[in-house]
Every structure is written in structure tokens, then in C-alpha cells.
Design a protein around this motif. Sequence first.
Motif, PDB file in Angstrom:
ATOM      1  N   TRP A 190      46.494  41.624  46.307  1.00 28.00           N
ATOM      2  CA  TRP A 190      46.243  41.632  44.864  1.00 28.00           C
ATOM      3  C   TRP A 190      47.404  41.080  44.051  1.00 28.00           C
ATOM      4  O   TRP A 190      47.163  40.369  43.069  1.00 28.00           O
ATOM      5  N   PRO A 191      48.657  41.377  44.378  1.00 28.95           N
ATOM      6  CA  PRO A 191      49.752  40.797  43.578  1.00 28.95           C
ATOM      7  C   PRO A 191      49.753  39.279  43.581  1.00 28.95           C
ATOM      8  O   PRO A 191      49.921  38.646  42.533  1.00 28.95           O
ATOM      9  N   LEU A 192      49.548  38.659  44.759  1.00 28.00           N
ATOM     10  CA  LEU A 192      49.530  37.200  44.813  1.00 28.00           C
ATOM     11  C   LEU A 192      48.328  36.646  44.061  1.00 28.00           C
ATOM     12  O   LEU A 192      48.450  35.676  43.310  1.00 28.00           O
ATOM     13  N   GLY A 193      47.162  37.254  44.243  1.00 27.84           N
ATOM     14  CA  GLY A 193      45.988  36.796  43.508  1.00 27.84           C
ATOM     15  C   GLY A 193      46.166  36.931  42.005  1.00 27.84           C
ATOM     16  O   GLY A 193      45.781  36.039  41.243  1.00 27.84           O
ATOM     17  N   SER A 194      46.776  38.022  41.574  1.00 24.96           N
ATOM     18  CA  SER A 194      47.021  38.233  40.144  1.00 24.96           C
ATOM     19  C   SER A 194      48.017  37.220  39.609  1.00 24.96           C
ATOM     20  O   SER A 194      47.852  36.688  38.500  1.00 24.96           O
ATOM     21  N   ALA A 195      49.081  36.956  40.387  1.00 22.19           N
ATOM     22  CA  ALA A 195      50.085  35.987  39.943  1.00 22.19           C
ATOM     23  C   ALA A 195      49.470  34.595  39.799  1.00 22.19           C
ATOM     24  O   ALA A 195      49.742  33.879  38.826  1.00 22.19           O
ATOM     25  N   MET A 196      48.624  34.217  40.741  1.00 18.94           N
ATOM     26  CA  MET A 196      47.970  32.915  40.655  1.00 18.94           C
ATOM     27  C   MET A 196      47.003  32.868  39.483  1.00 18.94           C
ATOM     28  O   MET A 196      46.868  31.832  38.815  1.00 18.94           O
ATOM     29  N   ALA A 197      46.338  33.990  39.201  1.00 11.64           N
ATOM     30  CA  ALA A 197      45.430  34.042  38.049  1.00 11.64           C
ATOM     31  C   ALA A 197      46.205  33.899  36.745  1.00 11.64           C
ATOM     32  O   ALA A 197      45.760  33.210  35.816  1.00 11.64           O
ATOM     33  N   VAL A 198      47.375  34.518  36.668  1.00  9.27           N
ATOM     34  CA  VAL A 198      48.207  34.409  35.463  1.00  9.27           C
ATOM     35  C   VAL A 198      48.689  32.971  35.286  1.00  9.27           C
ATOM     36  O   VAL A 198      48.691  32.437  34.169  1.00  9.27           O
ATOM     37  N   LEU A 199      49.093  32.333  36.380  1.00  8.85           N
ATOM     38  CA  LEU A 199      49.540  30.941  36.290  1.00  8.85           C
ATOM     39  C   LEU A 199      48.411  30.026  35.838  1.00  8.85           C
ATOM     40  O   LEU A 199      48.623  29.101  35.045  1.00  8.85           O
ATOM     41  N   LEU A 200      47.207  30.289  36.336  1.00  9.34           N
ATOM     42  CA  LEU A 200      46.058  29.495  35.906  1.00  9.34           C
ATOM     43  C   LEU A 200      45.771  29.733  34.422  1.00  9.34           C
ATOM     44  O   LEU A 200      45.426  28.793  33.687  1.00  9.34           O
ATOM     45  N   LEU A 201      45.938  30.967  33.970  1.00  8.57           N
ATOM     46  CA  LEU A 201      45.750  31.282  32.553  1.00  8.57           C
ATOM     47  C   LEU A 201      46.789  30.563  31.699  1.00  8.57           C
ATOM     48  O   LEU A 201      46.464  30.046  30.616  1.00  8.57           O
ATOM     49  N   VAL A 255      41.205  30.265  46.147  1.00  9.68           N
ATOM     50  CA  VAL A 255      42.324  30.958  46.778  1.00  9.68           C
ATOM     51  C   VAL A 255      42.552  32.315  46.123  1.00  9.68           C
ATOM     52  O   VAL A 255      42.835  33.311  46.804  1.00  9.68           O
ATOM     53  N   ILE A 256      42.413  32.375  44.798  1.00  5.30           N
ATOM     54  CA  ILE A 256      42.540  33.659  44.100  1.00  5.30           C
ATOM     55  C   ILE A 256      41.473  34.626  44.587  1.00  5.30           C
ATOM     56  O   ILE A 256      41.743  35.808  44.859  1.00  5.30           O
ATOM     57  N   ASP A 257      40.260  34.141  44.734  1.00  3.40           N
ATOM     58  CA  ASP A 257      39.174  34.985  45.233  1.00  3.40           C
ATOM     59  C   ASP A 257      39.471  35.480  46.645  1.00  3.40           C
ATOM     60  O   ASP A 257      39.207  36.647  46.974  1.00  3.40           O
ATOM     61  N   ASP A 258      40.033  34.621  47.482  1.00  4.85           N
ATOM     62  CA  ASP A 258      40.374  35.024  48.845  1.00  4.85           C
ATOM     63  C   ASP A 258      41.440  36.120  48.861  1.00  4.85           C
ATOM     64  O   ASP A 258      41.388  37.027  49.698  1.00  4.85           O
ATOM     65  N   GLN A 259      42.406  36.039  47.939  1.00  6.86           N
ATOM     66  CA  GLN A 259      43.468  37.037  47.923  1.00  6.86           C
ATOM     67  C   GLN A 259      42.947  38.413  47.508  1.00  6.86           C
ATOM     68  O   GLN A 259      43.427  39.442  48.001  1.00  6.86           O
ATOM     69  N   PHE A 260      41.969  38.440  46.633  1.00  2.00           N
ATOM     70  CA  PHE A 260      41.417  39.724  46.195  1.00  2.00           C
ATOM     71  C   PHE A 260      40.410  40.278  47.197  1.00  2.00           C
ATOM     72  O   PHE A 260      40.134  41.465  47.191  1.00  2.00           O
ATOM     73  N   ARG A 261      39.881  39.438  48.055  1.00  2.00           N
ATOM     74  CA  ARG A 261      38.878  39.896  49.024  1.00  2.00           C
ATOM     75  C   ARG A 261      39.506  40.061  50.397  1.00  2.00           C
ATOM     76  O   ARG A 261      40.191  41.028  50.676  1.00  2.00           O
ATOM     77  N   GLY A 262      39.282  39.071  51.256  1.00  2.00           N
ATOM     78  CA  GLY A 262      39.755  39.201  52.630  1.00  2.00           C
ATOM     79  C   GLY A 262      41.265  39.239  52.755  1.00  2.00           C
ATOM     80  O   GLY A 262      41.799  39.886  53.661  1.00  2.00           O
ATOM     81  N   GLY A 263      41.983  38.545  51.866  1.00  2.00           N
ATOM     82  CA  GLY A 263      43.432  38.517  51.966  1.00  2.00           C
ATOM     83  C   GLY A 263      44.100  39.826  51.637  1.00  2.00           C
ATOM     84  O   GLY A 263      45.228  40.088  52.044  1.00  2.00           O
ATOM     85  N   ASN A 264      43.424  40.665  50.848  1.00  2.00           N
ATOM     86  CA  ASN A 264      43.955  41.971  50.464  1.00  2.00           C
ATOM     87  C   ASN A 264      45.370  41.858  49.886  1.00  2.00           C
ATOM     88  O   ASN A 264      46.252  42.665  50.174  1.00  2.00           O
TER      89      ASN A 264
END
Length: 279
Positions: free
Chosen positions: A250-261, A239-248
Motif C-alpha cells: 500500500w505505501p508504494l501504491g499510494s506514493a505512485m498515486a500521489v505522484l500521478l496526482l 502498477v498502482i492497482d497491482d500494489q494494492f492487490r496482489g503486491g500488498n
Amino acid sequence: MSRRWLKANALLTPTGLWLGIFLIAPLALVVQFSFATRDTGVARAVLPWTTQAYLTALDPAFLPIFGRTLVYAVATTVACLLLGFPLAWFIARHGGKYRTVLLAAVLIPFWSSYLARIYAWKALLDGEGLVNTMLGWVGLGRDGGFLLTHGAVILGLTYGFLPFMVLPLYVACERFDFRLVEASYDLGHGRASTFFRVVLPGVMTGVLAGSLLVLVPSAGDFVTPKLLGGVDQSTFGSVIDDQFRGGNNWPLGSAMAVLLLVLVVLVLVLRGRRGEDVL
């Protein structure tokens, strides 16, 4: 400042610069993006700063994906432990002069591209692939093959991260005093009792270290779920990959990446100091 202190810090300077440029700086950018506002233009993430991305990432709609990610990671860790422990024990106990060859055989998969190996599994698990064809001979075949299933994702993750479990376990098994097993037998303990009372506590550092090395990357993997799974097998990483690619987004993808971290950091804290000797 003493000369010894200056020399020590001078030796650490290249490592510090490397970590600062290629680890801390990118991580800081991800955290910054997570508080930004989504933009459909070229910038992808703009001011003003907001916590909306985190509120979206914590939406109950993502809970099934989050739970599936944890299930995949735990199942992969357990599978790697069940497969890796006997192999590591055999190499350490009976490998003899062939230990180097056996360890090299464990590392051979790393000599090729991870992406290519997962594509190979995709071909094997397809409806017309080798696995489904051979199982079909004994009546265990499946229409459409085993792709796009939970089992395919766990199988791919287990295959990809098994060496990360074997190597720490091998180090722990090699350090283990095998005479303790004979002593346990002499004192009247059976195989099961010896394993749980003597062997397992003696190699627990390797178990913890290997479990950590498998759990963390399998939780963040997105290639395997994308290639071997489908929409119903999406993970937090995909899902993070989708947000940075087709989903366009970046804030949501970054937030999910931080939560995973944050989840990974919690795992590290819960692990405590055990296993550091192997790591």
C-alpha cells in the motif's frame, strides 16, 4: 456577518461536506499511506513514517512505465481530437433538428458498463475475433490477433474517452460564428488557411477542455491496459492497482498515486484559465 453571507455559506455546506468526506478525507488517507511502512500483515501500512515508498516510485526502473503512460495518454488525446472534431463540427453545423439525437448517440456507450465494453473489445481483437477475421480476408490478419499490443490499448482508451472530447468540442463549435468562415473565403483564404486562422482559434477553448478531459483519465486508467494489453503494456495506473492487490504494498501504491496526482495538477496549471468557459 451579513445575512446574505450566511445564506450563501449555508447553500455551500452540503457540497462542502460531500467533498470533505468523499474527496479530501480519502486523499488524505492515501497521502498518509504513502509515508507509511509496508506491512505484510492485515494492516498493510504501519508506522514509522518514511519516504522509502517515494524513493522506490522514483526508481529509474519505473521510468519506462511512466513514459509509456504518458505516450498512451497523449496518443489517446490526439486520436480523440482527430475523430471528435469532425463529428462535433458536423453536429453543430449540420445537425439541425437531429442534434439531440446525434448527441444522444454519442452518449449511448455510457448507458452500459465500461468494463463490459472493454471485454467486448477483448473478444473483437482476439485471434479468432471479428476484427482479425475480417482483416484476414484481405491479408492483413495477425497471428494471435491484436490483443496484448500497444495499438489495442490506445484503441480501447480512445473508444472509452471519445465522448469526453466530443461534448466540449460541440459546445465550442455551437458557439462559433460560422459567418466568419464565409468571410474568410470571401477575403481569399483557402480551406486550410481558414481552418488554422479562423476555425481553430475560435474553438480552442473546446479543444483545450476536451484534451484535458481525455488526457487526465486516460493517464490513470488501469482497466484497459490490463484487459487489452499485457506486461509490456503496463501503465502507472495498472502498477498502482497491482500494489494494492496482489503486491500488498500500500505505501508504494499510494506514493505512485500521489505522484500521478501531482502530474495531473501540473497539467491543470499549465492549461491555465483557457477552456474554463466550456468546462
